[in-house]
Motif scaffolding. Structure first.
Motif, PDB file in Angstrom:
ATOM      1  N   THR A 109      66.717   8.055  67.977  1.00 41.46           N
ATOM      2  CA  THR A 109      67.042   6.968  68.909  1.00 41.46           C
ATOM      3  C   THR A 109      65.994   6.824  70.006  1.00 41.46           C
ATOM      4  OG1 THR A 109      68.413   8.448  70.264  1.00 41.46           O
ATOM      5  CG2 THR A 109      69.521   7.219  68.503  1.00 41.46           C
ATOM      6  N   VAL A 127      74.050   7.806  60.672  1.00 38.41           N
ATOM      7  CA  VAL A 127      73.852   8.898  61.618  1.00 38.41           C
ATOM      8  C   VAL A 127      74.830  10.016  61.303  1.00 38.41           C
ATOM      9  CG1 VAL A 127      73.024   7.317  63.403  1.00 38.41           C
ATOM     10  CG2 VAL A 127      75.428   7.963  63.351  1.00 38.41           C
ATOM     11  N   CYS A 185      62.255   4.770  62.128  1.00 38.32           N
ATOM     12  CA  CYS A 185      63.387   4.485  61.239  1.00 38.32           C
ATOM     13  C   CYS A 185      63.292   3.078  60.661  1.00 38.32           C
ATOM     14  CB  CYS A 185      64.708   4.667  61.991  1.00 38.32           C
ATOM     15  SG  CYS A 185      65.100   6.391  62.385  1.00 38.32           S
ATOM     16  N   THR A 220      71.886  13.492  65.311  1.00 38.81           N
ATOM     17  CA  THR A 220      71.998  13.252  66.742  1.00 38.81           C
ATOM     18  C   THR A 220      73.172  14.012  67.326  1.00 38.81           C
ATOM     19  OG1 THR A 220      72.412  11.529  68.422  1.00 38.81           O
ATOM     20  CG2 THR A 220      73.339  11.168  66.232  1.00 38.81           C
ATOM     21  N   THR A 259      62.948   5.295  66.883  1.00 36.02           N
ATOM     22  CA  THR A 259      63.535   3.994  66.546  1.00 36.02           C
ATOM     23  C   THR A 259      62.564   3.176  65.697  1.00 36.02           C
ATOM     24  OG1 THR A 259      64.874   3.965  68.563  1.00 36.02           O
ATOM     25  CG2 THR A 259      64.450   1.848  67.504  1.00 36.02           C
ATOM     26  N   HIS A 277      73.278   2.179  69.173  1.00 33.65           N
ATOM     27  CA  HIS A 277      71.833   1.951  69.306  1.00 33.65           C
ATOM     28  C   HIS A 277      71.276   1.216  68.088  1.00 33.65           C
ATOM     29  CE1 HIS A 277      67.660   2.845  70.462  1.00 33.65           C
ATOM     30  NE2 HIS A 277      67.457   3.190  69.201  1.00 33.65           N
ATOM     31  N   PHE A 278      71.688   1.647  66.898  1.00 37.02           N
ATOM     32  CA  PHE A 278      71.162   1.061  65.665  1.00 37.02           C
ATOM     33  C   PHE A 278      72.001  -0.100  65.151  1.00 37.02           C
ATOM     34  CE2 PHE A 278      69.313   5.423  65.229  1.00 37.02           C
ATOM     35  CZ  PHE A 278      67.978   5.051  65.176  1.00 37.02           C
ATOM     36  N   ALA A 330      74.445   6.660  68.965  1.00 33.83           N
ATOM     37  CA  ALA A 330      73.418   6.284  67.983  1.00 33.83           C
ATOM     38  C   ALA A 330      73.880   5.119  67.124  1.00 33.83           C
ATOM     39  CB  ALA A 330      73.072   7.489  67.110  1.00 33.83           C
TER      40      ALA A 330
END
Length: 299
Positions: free
Chosen positions: A9, A47, A17, A31, A14, A40-41, A37
């Motif tokens: 992350t 994750v 990925c 994580t 980032t 975030h994604f 996470a």
């Protein structure tokens, strides 16, 4: 490949990925905060909060270990230093324990490090064969790398990524930009300290290069071939922004502002990527001004 990423992350993680997925790889992020996470994604990257989930047929083909608290985020104290070590050496040791127990082994571990490994070296040119320094950040990198190299005893190929200042939308450059945009940016101290830098695209490109070339192992400098002094760096940054960069922050003021961490800002390494170039990697951004223009103009 199925690639496990720690530090996924973060600024580099980032981007990595996204690139891995774009090239058809299966990515899993390890994580301590799965819920954060996921947000975030936006659900685009699987994750996990524990390595125990990655067993049986789910063992990754490769691991990219980018975990590590930002050394420049806060003033240093003993508690922060423990966090720096735990987030680097501690996470790497967790990976080693997992690798040792896994019925199938990842083929390669690309593990983070930094040019801080070399310590404050003045104008001396350093490459991957140069010895480690003898100061706090050097000792931290030595311990981090030593932990990663223990994976070799499990038959895993290990590459160590000694990264400099990464230029991209975020990271160190984002912290530098506000005063320069206001026309009050300038050098730190006398500006003679060296800054080894790399464009984010080359950082990601080098990681992919190390993942896919099975003959590569050991340390590689993730730094462009043309390091710059702080004085030259701020001149180029000011030019790219069409802003003056003539003010200076004297060294005593830097030390007063950030304490012990000032050592990172007022010293540096003139690192060149000898083994990286010898491995066949070719930099997309070998020179500073085009790299800055690329970031600032969104190219």
């Amino acid at each position: 490949m199925h690639i496990l990423v720690t530090g996924g992350t973060g600024f580099i993680g980032t981007a990595l990925c996204a690139r891995l997925q774009a090239e058809g790889h299966r990515v899993t992020v390890l994580t301590r905060d799965p819920a954060g996470a996921e947000r975030h994604f936006g659900g685009r990257v699987p994750v996990v909060g524990s390595l125990s989930i990655l067993g049986g047929d789910n063992v990754p083909d490769a691991i990219v270990n980018l975990a590590g608290e930002n050394l420049a985020a806060h003033r240093w104290n003993e508690r922060r230093k423990e966090t720096f070590r735990d987030s680097r050496v501690g996470v790497t040791e967790q990976l080693l324990h997992y690798i040792a127990r896994a019925p199938g082994k990842p083929r390669v571990l690309v593990s983070g490090s930094a040019v801080g490994y070399y310590g404050a070296r003045g104008d001396e040119l350093v490459d991957e064969l140069s010895p480690a320094g003898r100061e706090y950040q050097s000792d931290l990198c030595v311990a981090w790398e030593a932990a990663a190299l223990r994976a070799e005893s499990s038959g895993v190929r290990v590459c160590l990524l000694r990264t400099g200042i990464v230029l991209g939308h975020g990271g160190a450059l984002a912290q530098m930009l506000p005063p320069f945009k206001l026309g009050v940016g300038g050098r730190l101290g006398d500006g003679r300290q060296w800054m080894s830098w790399i464009h984010l695209e080359d950082e990601i490109g080098l990681i992919l290069h190390l993942l896919t070339h099975q003959s590569l192992e050991g340390a590689f400098n993730a730094t462009a071939p043309a390091p710059a002094t702080n004085r030259e760096f701020v001149k180029q940054l000011g030019g790219a922004l069409h802003r003056p960069a003539v003010l200076a922050m004297p060294a005593p003021v830097v030390r007063l502002a950030v304490g012990e961490m000032a050592h990172l800002l007022l010293t540096g390494q003139r690192a060149i990527p000898k083994r990286t170039l010898d491995s066949g990697y070719r930099f997309r951004y070998p020179e500073l001004r085009p790299a800055l223009d690329s970031v600032l103009r969104g190219r």
